[in-house]
Design a protein around this motif. Sequence first.
Motif, PDB file in Angstrom:
ATOM      1  N   SER A 235       0.825  -1.215   0.000  1.00 58.04           N
ATOM      2  CA  SER A 235       0.000   0.000   0.000  1.00 58.04           C
ATOM      3  C   SER A 235       0.855   1.259   0.000  1.00 58.04           C
ATOM      4  O   SER A 235       0.591   2.194  -0.767  1.00 58.04           O
ATOM      5  CB  SER A 235      -0.924   0.016   1.226  1.00 58.04           C
ATOM      6  OG  SER A 235      -1.887  -0.986   1.110  1.00 58.04           O
ATOM      7  N   ARG A 236       1.884   1.280   0.845  1.00 55.74           N
ATOM      8  CA  ARG A 236       2.768   2.460   0.915  1.00 55.74           C
ATOM      9  C   ARG A 236       3.485   2.705  -0.405  1.00 55.74           C
ATOM     10  O   ARG A 236       3.531   3.827  -0.904  1.00 55.74           O
ATOM     11  CB  ARG A 236       3.830   2.266   2.008  1.00 55.74           C
ATOM     12  CG  ARG A 236       3.428   2.666   3.385  1.00 55.74           C
ATOM     13  CD  ARG A 236       4.601   2.728   4.365  1.00 55.74           C
ATOM     14  NE  ARG A 236       5.621   1.705   4.214  1.00 55.74           N
ATOM     15  CZ  ARG A 236       5.563   0.477   4.756  1.00 55.74           C
ATOM     16  NH1 ARG A 236       4.508   0.116   5.461  1.00 55.74           N
ATOM     17  NH2 ARG A 236       6.545  -0.371   4.582  1.00 55.74           N
TER      18      ARG A 236
ATOM     19  N   GLU B  11       1.220   3.751  -3.534  1.00 52.95           N
ATOM     20  CA  GLU B  11       0.424   4.969  -3.454  1.00 52.95           C
ATOM     21  C   GLU B  11       0.760   5.896  -4.628  1.00 52.95           C
ATOM     22  O   GLU B  11       1.922   6.135  -4.944  1.00 52.95           O
ATOM     23  CB  GLU B  11       0.693   5.689  -2.132  1.00 52.95           C
ATOM     24  CG  GLU B  11      -0.299   6.798  -1.880  1.00 52.95           C
ATOM     25  CD  GLU B  11      -0.194   7.347  -0.466  1.00 52.95           C
ATOM     26  OE1 GLU B  11      -0.508   8.543  -0.312  1.00 52.95           O
ATOM     27  OE2 GLU B  11       0.190   6.611   0.445  1.00 52.95           O
TER      28      GLU B  11
END
Length: 183
Positions: free
Chosen positions: A53-54, A57
């Motif tokens: 997810s990080r 992004e």
Amino acid sequence: MGALPKPMTIDEFLAWEERQELRHEYDGIQTYAMTGGTLAHAAIQINLTSALSRHLEGKPFRPFGSELKIRTQAGIRYPDAFVTCTEGDLNATIAPDPVVIFEILSKSTAWQDLGVKTIEYRDMPSVRRYVVLQQTHRAAEVFYRTEEGEWVGEFAGADSVLAMPEIGIALPLSEFYRGLALP
């Protein structure tokens, strides 16, 4: 694990699964109940989905965990994590076109993760990379499709950086094992 009362199509299996308390994988012949895992498995999965997810992004790729299923040619699977770049219906329970798939190896499912699932994922046109993470030590088996379309497997050790050009990121394998005292 168990055989269904009669052979079913994938659509019949999906209707059957909706009536079950547990989630199930289906290989076209048998069902496999998705039961609880170990603390190590859960910690690796959280680290994995958080890292994806990080790092994704702002990119056109979206990571998911094991709450969504994917459809293979043979059946239905719930990978521990995967990344797709195809927008799907927000009410869908099957995610479209996974590009990178992750499984966390367990003793009870190792034969599937490194055997039949490798073949099923290889046969999915959208899948470019399949990563099988160990949960007893910091390592992974990485399978990927070359530009020529060949399916290749490699070992990634504790100090490896996992390059995933299909989704535009490279992550140290150690990120998936953060906070775990593993060899």
